[in-house]
Design a protein around this motif. Structure first.
Motif, PDB file in Angstrom:
ATOM      1  N   GLU A  69      35.295  35.380  31.801  1.00 36.50           N
ATOM      2  CA  GLU A  69      34.093  36.102  32.230  1.00 36.50           C
ATOM      3  C   GLU A  69      33.580  37.050  31.140  1.00 36.50           C
ATOM      4  N   LEU A  70      32.276  37.012  30.935  1.00 34.21           N
ATOM      5  CA  LEU A  70      31.640  38.039  30.110  1.00 34.21           C
ATOM      6  C   LEU A  70      31.329  39.189  31.065  1.00 34.21           C
ATOM      7  N   PRO A  71      32.044  40.307  30.930  1.00 38.24           N
ATOM      8  CA  PRO A  71      31.869  41.387  31.919  1.00 38.24           C
ATOM      9  C   PRO A  71      30.414  41.851  31.994  1.00 38.24           C
ATOM     10  N   ILE A  72      30.042  42.376  33.116  1.00 44.58           N
ATOM     11  CA  ILE A  72      28.648  42.751  33.374  1.00 44.58           C
ATOM     12  C   ILE A  72      28.109  43.721  32.329  1.00 44.58           C
ATOM     13  N   PHE A  73      28.973  44.617  31.829  1.00 40.09           N
ATOM     14  CA  PHE A  73      28.489  45.608  30.861  1.00 40.09           C
ATOM     15  C   PHE A  73      28.179  44.980  29.504  1.00 40.09           C
ATOM     16  N   TYR A  74      28.609  43.749  29.276  1.00 47.55           N
ATOM     17  CA  TYR A  74      28.184  42.998  28.086  1.00 47.55           C
ATOM     18  C   TYR A  74      27.086  41.990  28.439  1.00 47.55           C
ATOM     19  N   ALA A  75      27.202  41.416  29.638  1.00 49.25           N
ATOM     20  CA  ALA A  75      26.301  40.319  30.005  1.00 49.25           C
ATOM     21  C   ALA A  75      24.897  40.805  30.352  1.00 49.25           C
ATOM     22  N   VAL A  76      24.824  41.838  31.201  1.00 50.64           N
ATOM     23  CA  VAL A  76      23.514  42.305  31.648  1.00 50.64           C
ATOM     24  C   VAL A  76      23.028  43.380  30.668  1.00 50.64           C
ATOM     25  N   GLN A  77      22.535  42.896  29.541  1.00 53.69           N
ATOM     26  CA  GLN A  77      22.203  43.741  28.395  1.00 53.69           C
ATOM     27  C   GLN A  77      21.143  43.035  27.560  1.00 53.69           C
ATOM     28  N   HIS A 313      38.982  38.245  31.528  1.00 57.21           N
ATOM     29  CA  HIS A 313      39.212  37.826  32.904  1.00 57.21           C
ATOM     30  C   HIS A 313      39.038  36.310  32.996  1.00 57.21           C
ATOM     31  N   VAL A 314      40.139  35.621  33.243  1.00 59.59           N
ATOM     32  CA  VAL A 314      40.149  34.157  33.262  1.00 59.59           C
ATOM     33  C   VAL A 314      39.570  33.646  34.576  1.00 59.59           C
ATOM     34  N   LEU A 315      38.511  32.850  34.468  1.00 62.22           N
ATOM     35  CA  LEU A 315      37.881  32.302  35.666  1.00 62.22           C
ATOM     36  C   LEU A 315      38.353  30.888  35.962  1.00 62.22           C
ATOM     37  N   ALA A 316      38.668  30.124  34.906  1.00 59.43           N
ATOM     38  CA  ALA A 316      39.034  28.718  35.128  1.00 59.43           C
ATOM     39  C   ALA A 316      39.740  28.158  33.903  1.00 59.43           C
ATOM     40  N   PHE A 317      40.648  27.217  34.142  1.00 60.03           N
ATOM     41  CA  PHE A 317      41.268  26.498  33.027  1.00 60.03           C
ATOM     42  C   PHE A 317      41.864  25.179  33.485  1.00 60.03           C
ATOM     43  N   ASN A 318      42.033  24.267  32.520  1.00 52.21           N
ATOM     44  CA  ASN A 318      42.745  23.018  32.766  1.00 52.21           C
ATOM     45  C   ASN A 318      44.007  23.019  31.890  1.00 52.21           C
ATOM     46  N   LEU A 332      46.697  38.759  21.827  1.00 49.59           N
ATOM     47  CA  LEU A 332      45.406  39.188  22.364  1.00 49.59           C
ATOM     48  C   LEU A 332      45.162  40.684  22.166  1.00 49.59           C
ATOM     49  N   ALA A 333      43.974  41.009  21.698  1.00 45.68           N
ATOM     50  CA  ALA A 333      43.632  42.414  21.462  1.00 45.68           C
ATOM     51  C   ALA A 333      43.233  43.114  22.762  1.00 45.68           C
ATOM     52  N   TYR A 334      42.824  42.329  23.756  1.00 49.12           N
ATOM     53  CA  TYR A 334      42.382  42.919  25.027  1.00 49.12           C
ATOM     54  C   TYR A 334      43.266  42.412  26.163  1.00 49.12           C
ATOM     55  N   PRO A 335      43.356  43.168  27.252  1.00 45.42           N
ATOM     56  CA  PRO A 335      44.188  42.730  28.377  1.00 45.42           C
ATOM     57  C   PRO A 335      43.702  41.387  28.941  1.00 45.42           C
ATOM     58  N   LEU A 336      44.663  40.527  29.269  1.00 43.81           N
ATOM     59  CA  LEU A 336      44.350  39.239  29.892  1.00 43.81           C
ATOM     60  C   LEU A 336      44.555  39.375  31.401  1.00 43.81           C
ATOM     61  N   LEU A 337      43.517  39.084  32.166  1.00 40.66           N
ATOM     62  CA  LEU A 337      43.620  39.182  33.626  1.00 40.66           C
ATOM     63  C   LEU A 337      43.470  37.802  34.234  1.00 40.66           C
ATOM     64  N   THR A 338      44.533  37.345  34.896  1.00 41.60           N
ATOM     65  CA  THR A 338      44.388  36.066  35.593  1.00 41.60           C
ATOM     66  C   THR A 338      44.146  36.302  37.081  1.00 41.60           C
ATOM     67  N   LYS A 339      44.495  37.486  37.558  1.00 44.98           N
ATOM     68  CA  LYS A 339      44.179  37.829  38.942  1.00 44.98           C
ATOM     69  C   LYS A 339      44.007  39.346  39.005  1.00 44.98           C
ATOM     70  N   VAL A 340      42.855  39.778  39.470  1.00 47.07           N
ATOM     71  CA  VAL A 340      42.567  41.218  39.520  1.00 47.07           C
ATOM     72  C   VAL A 340      43.359  41.856  40.653  1.00 47.07           C
ATOM     73  N   THR A 341      44.021  42.954  40.347  1.00 49.87           N
ATOM     74  CA  THR A 341      44.793  43.658  41.375  1.00 49.87           C
ATOM     75  C   THR A 341      43.933  44.734  42.031  1.00 49.87           C
ATOM     76  N   ALA A 342      44.434  45.245  43.158  1.00 48.63           N
ATOM     77  CA  ALA A 342      43.707  46.299  43.876  1.00 48.63           C
ATOM     78  C   ALA A 342      43.563  47.537  42.993  1.00 48.63           C
ATOM     79  N   ASP A 343      44.564  47.797  42.147  1.00 53.03           N
ATOM     80  CA  ASP A 343      44.481  48.949  41.237  1.00 53.03           C
ATOM     81  C   ASP A 343      43.368  48.763  40.211  1.00 53.03           C
ATOM     82  N   GLN A 344      43.303  47.554  39.643  1.00 57.74           N
ATOM     83  CA  GLN A 344      42.331  47.311  38.580  1.00 57.74           C
ATOM     84  C   GLN A 344      40.890  47.460  39.052  1.00 57.74           C
ATOM     85  N   LYS A 345      40.658  47.230  40.340  1.00 58.86           N
ATOM     86  CA  LYS A 345      39.280  47.351  40.826  1.00 58.86           C
ATOM     87  C   LYS A 345      38.758  48.773  40.667  1.00 58.86           C
TER      88      LYS A 345
END
Lengths: 382, 382
Positions: A69-77, A313-318, A332-345
């Protein structure tokens, strides 16, 4: 394992995207295709026709191996931030090369970036319309190049971002095939995403211009996301909130909050509102982005803090995407998220989480917390 | 010219209201009937079934001579504030007597108010449920009176307000006729307003229990106002706004903003949201009022300032109402508004104006600025 990187919105995924994807693989000779895709809202500030999971699934079906995912703060710009954010993520994911369509792939974009430096030194500080016009005029006189087509402009932004951020990426513009961005007709095998959206919403057959997965999703589309449905939320907030609070919204500037409040009071429809707010000073895309950040009640400080703390944030893979992730995971220079936790929200992914809650205007599906990636493994791995 | 005053919601106007109106005229011997009516939102914090102009029109058709709006900062409040606000306006309008229904009109309400003073002196500070229970228990032991029926409680509030504010008003409780407030059946000529709303929304015939004007309005009702339609607006604001901002909403207290934010994130329906937020500490009416003020983004300071600066917004009148207004006009303690100006929407009537904008969720009709009163003059005056 070598990967080629793509930047996309897939709104929705169509035959032009398939072509881009296959060509990118071919010209780069890479084994894996990594896509950075905008989330639930597009660069123009509009809710995407399908949520990010459905679009990531379409991309996977269309040949992508890994969708992040391209996070919203990069995408909606504006395009400059969009391009820089996307390349940062692709570089962090270790791709060698980024392939993108351009109207004029033969141009020497690196040289255009250098030419812009000269203009900047001459006292231009801002990439506003007036500046763009002056820059283009001077550029055309000097080089014969007219930087006006949307994908050429985006290509320029990629070159500029890669140079400024010193990203170790090979950039490769390729010829865009088929429909013009502004073309609203459906003919042949390739049509523009906006033509496809319009045709699909009008109930016209688009099977000739989209792959089967997109066609199936379109057939199942029950609610059509759009600003018309978000406007009641925006309208009430614009009317009720103090102007001082609205003024803090990201991208809100120069008293636009007064103009928006007055327009909201007088207009019951989003079209009327937007016409009332529009001036030569702002593009529609800019206004839609302001509307979105106002609805998300995100201020400058929150967005800039988020921009400084990206994640993958990984949305899909094969299979290939999974294997590729394994090879790059530890670097990886940035955190890899395969499933967002309640804390991360509440933390890292807060802006995307909130955008996902707003997107629930169109779908009951929880967009982030505990949402697993779309995974398609081949039979031999089971 | 002598006038009798009524306090009402008319949600919608029904035969019980007609009876109340005629009886009030009869027992008071007054020539004119002046009604103070809640606006677009009711005391419970719900959008009214019809906007204030339609309901004022129903009241005029039902025998009222002058209808004045009870501003939202008085109307959407606990019974004590509601009663006090309404009597302040009726006193300002120079009515001699206020007539209201009660389950036990024979009680000596003035004495109950005095009895409450004693309890207050014993250390009770607040009219919370626990206090009400204790007060009622003690009251029952001492006087045999059990203050539990809604109109008895409201009657008590009228007496208390009139005494505390030293209002020169004669108060006259009369026997409520027909349906119990909680009765949800339609039979005979009188049914409760909530029973009528439910029956009408279910498509059942309510012509036996409402006058022709209300029946006609019900037949034309296209959009049914309710919290279900306001919830998307509330949900997004609860999710997006900082808790510190939400905490400032009028009536928000004791960390309820955290509870509401969490419930909004998890619930796509208003019913689910309300169930998630409900505790023994708060009644549903209280929660609905908090929801409404949160959507209006009105804080304590704004509401208290408004409460200190009431006005008399005329919604409807006939010949007698006009004549009555002429006789009292020069002695009014509060500003008389027959048509809200664009300036007033930012000042005096700001809270009602904003509530009207929110109510436009259900109607395209501008609710305040330049809206003329409903006027029904007899032929001889034309």
């Amino acid at each position: 394992m070598r990967a080629v990187g793509l930047v996309a919105e897939y709104n929705p995924f169509h035959n032009g995207h398939s072509y881009h994807l296959q060509t990118a693989k071919q010209v780069s000779g890479a084994e894996a295709v990594v896509v950075v895709m905008s989330g639930n809202f597009t660069q123009r500030g509009e809710p995407a026709l399908f949520d990010k999971w459905q679009r990531a699934n379409q991309a996977l079906a269309g040949g992508a191996d890994l969708v992040v995912e391209l996070p919203i703060f990069y995408a909606v710009q504006p395009g400059t931030h969009f391009a820089a954010g996307a390349l940062r993520l692709l570089a962090a994911l270790g791709v060698d090369e980024v392939v993108f369509g351009a109207e004029h792939p033969e141009w020497d974009f690196a040289r255009l970036v250098t030419a812009e430096d000269d203009f900047q030194r001459q006292g231009f500080k801002d990439f506003r319309a007036t500046y763009a016009t002056q820059f283009n005029q001077a550029l055309a006189e000097k080089t014969g190049v007219s930087l006006v087509d949307p994908n050429d402009i985006l290509a320029f932004s990629y070159y500029k971002a890669a140079r400024d951020l010193k990203l170790p990426l090979k950039l490769r513009p390729i010829q865009r095939r088929g429909a013009d961005y502004h073309d609203q007709t459906i003919s042949g095998e390739i049509a523009s995403a906006s033509a496809i959206r319009q045709a699909a919403l009008a109930g016209e057959d688009v099977a000739t211009v989209v792959p089967p997965q997109t066609a199936a999703d379109l057939a199942n589309l029950r609610v059509v996301p759009g600003w018309a449905a978000l406007y009641p939320l925006l309208r009430n907030h614009l009317i009720q909130a103090p102007v001082g609070y609205l003024a803090q919204s990201y991208l809100m500037s120069e008293g636009l909050e007064y103009r928006m409040k007055a327009a909201a009071e007088r207009n019951l429809s989003f079209d009327g509102f937007l016409r009332a707010v529009k001036t030569k000073r702002y593009t529609y895309a800019r206004l839609l982005r302001v509307c979105l950040y106002t609805l998300l009640e995100l201020d400058q400080e929150a967005v800039e803090r988020a921009m400084a703390n990206p994640y993958l944030h990984v949305l899909a893979f094969n299979d290939r995407g999974r294997d590729y992730l394994h090879t790059v995971k530890k670097d990886l220079a940035y955190p890899l998220l395969t499933k967002v936790t309640a804390d991360q929200k509440e933390g890292l992914v807060n802006a995307d989480y909130r955008a996902g809650k707003l997107y629930q205007t169109f779908t009951p599906v929880e967009q982030d917390v505990k949402h697993a990636p779309v995974i398609k493994l081949s039979r031999k791995n089971h």
